[in-house]
Design a protein around this motif. Structure first.
Motif, PDB file in Angstrom:
ATOM      1  N   SER A  22       0.818  -1.253  -0.086  1.00 23.48           N
ATOM      2  CA  SER A  22       0.130  -0.058   0.060  1.00 23.48           C
ATOM      3  C   SER A  22       0.840   1.369  -0.004  1.00 23.48           C
ATOM      4  O   SER A  22       0.461   2.382  -0.323  1.00 23.48           O
ATOM      5  CB  SER A  22      -0.900  -0.033   1.178  1.00 23.48           C
ATOM      6  OG  SER A  22      -0.336  -0.226   2.463  1.00 23.48           O
ATOM      7  N   LEU A  23       2.250   1.377   0.358  1.00 23.61           N
ATOM      8  CA  LEU A  23       3.080   2.369   0.349  1.00 23.61           C
ATOM      9  C   LEU A  23       3.366   2.499  -0.966  1.00 23.61           C
ATOM     10  O   LEU A  23       3.751   3.532  -1.379  1.00 23.61           O
ATOM     11  CB  LEU A  23       4.163   2.124   1.395  1.00 23.61           C
ATOM     12  CG  LEU A  23       5.212   2.932   1.435  1.00 23.61           C
ATOM     13  CD1 LEU A  23       4.824   4.581   2.125  1.00 23.61           C
ATOM     14  CD2 LEU A  23       6.403   2.741   2.170  1.00 23.61           C
ATOM     15  N   PHE A  24       3.509   1.421  -1.874  1.00 25.12           N
ATOM     16  CA  PHE A  24       4.260   1.731  -3.199  1.00 25.12           C
ATOM     17  C   PHE A  24       3.292   2.068  -4.236  1.00 25.12           C
ATOM     18  O   PHE A  24       3.564   2.311  -5.283  1.00 25.12           O
ATOM     19  CB  PHE A  24       4.717   0.072  -3.493  1.00 25.12           C
ATOM     20  CG  PHE A  24       5.879  -0.126  -2.873  1.00 25.12           C
ATOM     21  CD1 PHE A  24       6.609   0.657  -2.149  1.00 25.12           C
ATOM     22  CD2 PHE A  24       6.184  -1.420  -2.873  1.00 25.12           C
ATOM     23  CE1 PHE A  24       7.555   0.263  -1.478  1.00 25.12           C
ATOM     24  CE2 PHE A  24       7.350  -2.085  -1.984  1.00 25.12           C
ATOM     25  CZ  PHE A  24       8.202  -1.166  -1.293  1.00 25.12           C
ATOM     26  N   GLU A  25       1.828   1.999  -3.779  1.00 24.34           N
ATOM     27  CA  GLU A  25       0.890   2.430  -4.830  1.00 24.34           C
ATOM     28  C   GLU A  25       0.258   3.803  -4.573  1.00 24.34           C
ATOM     29  O   GLU A  25       0.292   4.478  -3.682  1.00 24.34           O
ATOM     30  CB  GLU A  25      -0.403   1.427  -4.865  1.00 24.34           C
ATOM     31  CG  GLU A  25      -1.173   1.308  -3.354  1.00 24.34           C
ATOM     32  CD  GLU A  25      -2.173   0.261  -3.507  1.00 24.34           C
ATOM     33  OE1 GLU A  25      -2.141  -0.262  -4.544  1.00 24.34           O
ATOM     34  OE2 GLU A  25      -3.020   0.404  -2.610  1.00 24.34           O
ATOM     35  N   GLU A  81       7.312  11.904   0.670  1.00 27.21           N
ATOM     36  CA  GLU A  81       8.059  12.287   1.980  1.00 27.21           C
ATOM     37  C   GLU A  81       7.973  11.134   2.798  1.00 27.21           C
ATOM     38  O   GLU A  81       9.040  10.779   3.538  1.00 27.21           O
ATOM     39  CB  GLU A  81       7.150  13.217   2.719  1.00 27.21           C
ATOM     40  CG  GLU A  81       7.233  14.590   1.910  1.00 27.21           C
ATOM     41  CD  GLU A  81       8.407  15.114   1.393  1.00 27.21           C
ATOM     42  OE1 GLU A  81       9.336  15.233   2.238  1.00 27.21           O
ATOM     43  OE2 GLU A  81       8.884  15.763   0.187  1.00 27.21           O
ATOM     44  N   LYS A  82       7.170  10.114   2.707  1.00 26.65           N
ATOM     45  CA  LYS A  82       7.082   9.088   3.542  1.00 26.65           C
ATOM     46  C   LYS A  82       8.358   8.068   2.990  1.00 26.65           C
ATOM     47  O   LYS A  82       9.114   7.548   3.738  1.00 26.65           O
ATOM     48  CB  LYS A  82       5.857   8.151   3.283  1.00 26.65           C
ATOM     49  CG  LYS A  82       4.744   8.563   4.253  1.00 26.65           C
ATOM     50  CD  LYS A  82       3.523   7.799   4.232  1.00 26.65           C
ATOM     51  CE  LYS A  82       2.460   8.309   5.222  1.00 26.65           C
ATOM     52  NZ  LYS A  82       1.492   7.037   5.528  1.00 26.65           N
ATOM     53  N   GLY A 125       0.104   3.655   4.404  1.00 27.23           N
ATOM     54  CA  GLY A 125      -0.829   4.126   3.318  1.00 27.23           C
ATOM     55  C   GLY A 125      -0.624   5.531   3.383  1.00 27.23           C
ATOM     56  O   GLY A 125       0.222   6.146   3.099  1.00 27.23           O
ATOM     57  N   SER A 126      -1.687   6.656   3.468  1.00 23.43           N
ATOM     58  CA  SER A 126      -1.692   7.919   3.037  1.00 23.43           C
ATOM     59  C   SER A 126      -1.882   8.747   4.446  1.00 23.43           C
ATOM     60  O   SER A 126      -1.898  10.000   4.494  1.00 23.43           O
ATOM     61  CB  SER A 126      -2.771   8.356   2.310  1.00 23.43           C
ATOM     62  OG  SER A 126      -2.564   7.485   1.076  1.00 23.43           O
ATOM     63  N   GLN A 136      -0.100  12.374  13.817  1.00 19.70           N
ATOM     64  CA  GLN A 136       0.850  12.302  14.928  1.00 19.70           C
ATOM     65  C   GLN A 136       1.572  10.715  14.901  1.00 19.70           C
ATOM     66  O   GLN A 136       2.695  10.651  14.801  1.00 19.70           O
ATOM     67  CB  GLN A 136       0.439  12.615  16.329  1.00 19.70           C
ATOM     68  CG  GLN A 136       1.409  12.804  17.348  1.00 19.70           C
ATOM     69  CD  GLN A 136       1.492  11.664  18.217  1.00 19.70           C
ATOM     70  OE1 GLN A 136       0.638  10.616  18.205  1.00 19.70           O
ATOM     71  NE2 GLN A 136       2.183  11.712  19.379  1.00 19.70           N
ATOM     72  N   GLU A 137       0.603   9.570  14.961  1.00 19.03           N
ATOM     73  CA  GLU A 137       1.266   8.387  14.956  1.00 19.03           C
ATOM     74  C   GLU A 137       1.961   7.954  13.761  1.00 19.03           C
ATOM     75  O   GLU A 137       3.094   7.459  13.892  1.00 19.03           O
ATOM     76  CB  GLU A 137       0.107   7.328  15.086  1.00 19.03           C
ATOM     77  CG  GLU A 137       0.655   6.056  15.217  1.00 19.03           C
ATOM     78  CD  GLU A 137      -0.587   4.893  15.620  1.00 19.03           C
ATOM     79  OE1 GLU A 137      -0.198   3.949  16.322  1.00 19.03           O
ATOM     80  OE2 GLU A 137      -1.531   5.008  15.071  1.00 19.03           O
ATOM     81  N   GLU A 138       1.594   8.443  12.606  1.00 23.47           N
ATOM     82  CA  GLU A 138       2.199   7.997  11.362  1.00 23.47           C
ATOM     83  C   GLU A 138       3.700   8.618  11.294  1.00 23.47           C
ATOM     84  O   GLU A 138       4.512   8.182  10.917  1.00 23.47           O
ATOM     85  CB  GLU A 138       1.196   8.277  10.201  1.00 23.47           C
ATOM     86  CG  GLU A 138       0.175   7.443   9.797  1.00 23.47           C
ATOM     87  CD  GLU A 138      -1.202   7.858  10.631  1.00 23.47           C
ATOM     88  OE1 GLU A 138      -2.097   7.271  10.373  1.00 23.47           O
ATOM     89  OE2 GLU A 138      -1.071   8.766  11.498  1.00 23.47           O
ATOM     90  N   ILE A 139       3.504  10.111  11.484  1.00 24.18           N
ATOM     91  CA  ILE A 139       4.849  10.948  11.836  1.00 24.18           C
ATOM     92  C   ILE A 139       5.958  10.146  12.752  1.00 24.18           C
ATOM     93  O   ILE A 139       7.170   9.806  12.489  1.00 24.18           O
ATOM     94  CB  ILE A 139       4.713  12.316  11.925  1.00 24.18           C
ATOM     95  CG1 ILE A 139       3.852  12.972  11.082  1.00 24.18           C
ATOM     96  CG2 ILE A 139       5.826  12.884  12.310  1.00 24.18           C
ATOM     97  CD1 ILE A 139       3.423  14.226  11.222  1.00 24.18           C
TER      98      ILE A 139
END
Length: 592
Positions: A289-292, A300-301, A379-380, A384-387
């Motif tokens: 899901s990060l690659f699409e 940036e991710k 994903g997208s 705060q958690e994702e960062i």
């Protein structure tokens, strides 16, 4: 505070008479700031004055602004604590003793060798293909059906044989393209051919400036790292399952190897979120899901993720630490009777400047988590958690073995390393370059960074949160995470937990966390993320609680009263929580 509000109202009216359009923009920005729990950039509460404002009125506004600053200083100095007064991990000096494994603590390195000389050798073990353990890509029981080229027969062979062949081919290249990566991944995930897209990864490699574009030579190094899995992780990894207090300790090298396999999408049974799927209650771990679906967010991710692999595959770098993942369960017998708690307020530091992950380093840093750890990091999602997970990518491995958190559970992660810096939030998020960790390590060679993942309740309708069942749930969730497990524990760095996408009321969440911190006798550093209005209000509110000697039990009763008023009015009651409690504690005050 009442005088401040009178002054504020008068100045607001004065400014509106000068330039209604500018005021509309200011109000919109202020509303946006207050509505986001984790925004790292927001409008200042002292916006620049309209060009048409008279000098007299400008002087009056300046006097008002200075008065507000004096109020903040007075309240802060009389009640709140400086950040330096709060305890951090290095000051606690708890003796951990020798690293040991037990029925509830799985250690993936050889503890005997580690305790003798701190060498990080993998613990020997056996292949386990069982629902209580991570099903590993290198397991001989992970089979793949293949077709014979001549006789069109079907055979089953270990999937790792195919994975290893593809990774080995890639690892021998001096540089590899995204198409090479895609072809390799689809060789051992053939049913997803035509369904998985790699457009985000391809666009990323194309668009990143050549001075930073080291990715083609990096892909083979990640492949070599992934291929080392059977040598790196020899012991079965148990799942941290719901209802069971348990912990896992791995080396940073083992985590890197596992994440390299996630990058190459090797983990079996982890590619669907179907409700009947074996790992339905676990977060995704493979990076598909990060690659699409290319976006600037994905760019940036990927910059952060690729920097992590760049460091971990650099032979001159040496990451020799351990990381522990602990799932805690709050048993019914341990739930406090909040109504009868006699504890008074603990230390509080509140500020609109700084952040949990920077100024809060060394404290117990609260991750405003999703119940499936890591939320939308692959994903997208970019709150705060994702960062936090992008700056500390070792946290992502928790998704491999951590089942969805129940209402009485939390996850504590000790020892993760920060690899990157950032700026912005959401659509403004940017990877800001490498970070060099200078934290000390504890007796178990873990970086002295401790992160607490607790998930708040999501409210589709904000009015639904004024319900004591929901309030008590969040009290117990925070208590599960905040309660001490050693004689000396660091204080807690937190903020507007559950107040962004989850629609929580910042005042209510602040009161809940103040109550729990008081109950467990730990100080609280509360970061409002540039929300100066909440900073001032919370300082003044805390000053009142301390002055009145308000107990946790008293606050619980006032929350019951507030929820009753809100429900009786159908949520139309306009008084905010701080004012309601203030008026209840000081009935003689005016309703302002």
């Amino acid at each position: 505070m009442d005088h401040h509000r009178n002054d504020s109202s008068r100045m607001k009216a004065l400014l509106q008479s000068e330039d209604s359009k500018d005021d509309h923009e200011r109000d919109r920005e202020q509303s946006s700031t207050n509505g986001s729990s984790q925004a790292t950039c927001s409008a200042s509460s002292h916006s620049s004055l309209s060009p048409g404002l008279s000098r007299t009125r400008e002087t009056e506004f300046g006097a008002w602004a200075e008065k507000v600053e004096r109020q903040k200083e007075d309240v802060s100095s009389s009640s709140c604590s400086p950040l330096s007064a709060l305890k951090k991990l290095p000051e606690c000096q708890n003796s951990l003793g020798q690293l040991t494994f037990s029925m509830t603590h799985s250690v993936l390195i050889d503890v005997k060798i580690f305790n003798r000389g701190r060498s990080l050798s993998p613990q020997e073990g056996r292949d386990v293909w069982h629902s209580n353990f991570v099903k590993m890509p290198c397991s001989q029981l992970s089979l793949m059906t293949t077709k014979g080229a001549v006789f069109k027969t079907t055979n089953q062979k270990p999937r790792w044989d195919i994975i290893k062949k593809q990774l080995e081919t890639l690892s021998k290249k001096s540089a590899a393209t995204v198409k090479d990566v895609e072809d390799a991944i689809l060789k051992y995930n053939p049913k997803y051919k035509g369904r998985w897209s790699f457009d985000a990864l391809a666009t990323f490699v194309e668009r990143v400036h050549e001075t930073e574009n080291y990715f083609k030579p990096l892909f083979p190094k990640i492949a070599a790292l992934a291929m080392d899995l059977p040598n790196s992780v020899k012991k079965a990894i148990p799942l941290l399952r719901r209802g069971q207090t348990a912990s896992i300790t791995l080396s940073q090298a083992q985590i890197a190897c596992l994440l390299a396999n996630a990058f190459f999408c090797t983990f079996p049974h982890r590619n669907t979120s179907d409700p009947k799927a074996e790992y339905h209650h676990y977060p995704s771990i493979n990076f598909t899901s990060l690659f699409e679906k290319w976006s600037e967010r994905k760019k940036e991710k990927l910059r952060a993720i690729m920097h992590y692999f760049h460091v971990m595959t650099d032979k001159e770098e040496k990451q020799d630490g351990l990381v522990t993942f602990e799932r805690h369960v709050l048993r019914d017998a341990d739930v406090p009777n909040w109504r009868s708690c006699k504890e008074k307020m603990s230390k509080l530091h509140v500020t609109s400047r700084g952040s949990i992950e920077t100024e809060g380093t060394g404290m117990l840093q609260v991750d405003f988590a999703a119940s499936r750890i890591g939320g939308g990091v692959l994903g997208s999602g970019l709150v705060q958690e994702e960062i936090l997970f992008l700056m500390n990518p070792e946290l992502i491995v928790a998704r491999l073995f951590t089942e969805k958190l129940a209402d009485n559970e939390c996850l504590v992660i000790t020892g993760s390393q920060q690899f990157s810096r950032y700026s912005g939030f959401g659509d403004t998020f940017e990877w800001a370059g490498p970070h060099k960790d200078n934290l000390p390590k504890d007796e178990w060679s873990r970086w002295q960074r401790q992160i607490l993942a607790i998930d708040a309740v999501f409210f589709k309708d904000r009015r639904d949160q004024y319900n004591m069942l929901k309030v008590t749930r969040d009290l117990n969730k925070a208590y599960c995470g905040f309660k001490a497990h050693f004689p000396k524990e660091p204080d807690i760095a937190t903020g507007k937990w559950g107040c962004g996408a989850f629609n929580g009321d910042p005042q209510l969440k602040a009161v809940i966390q103040l109550m729990v911190a008081a109950k467990v006798r730990r100080g609280l550093a509360f970061f409002t993320f540039h929300d100066e209005k909440l900073e001032l209000e919370l300082q003044q509110f805390y000053h009142l609680l301390v002055t009145e000697g308000t107990t946790v039990g008293k606050l619980y009763g006032l929350l019951e009263d507030f929820c009753a008023v809100q429900q009786a009015s159908g949520g139309s009651c306009q008084v905010d929580l701080f004012d309601f409690i203030r008026n209840s504690l000081k009935p003689s005050r005016s309703n302002l």
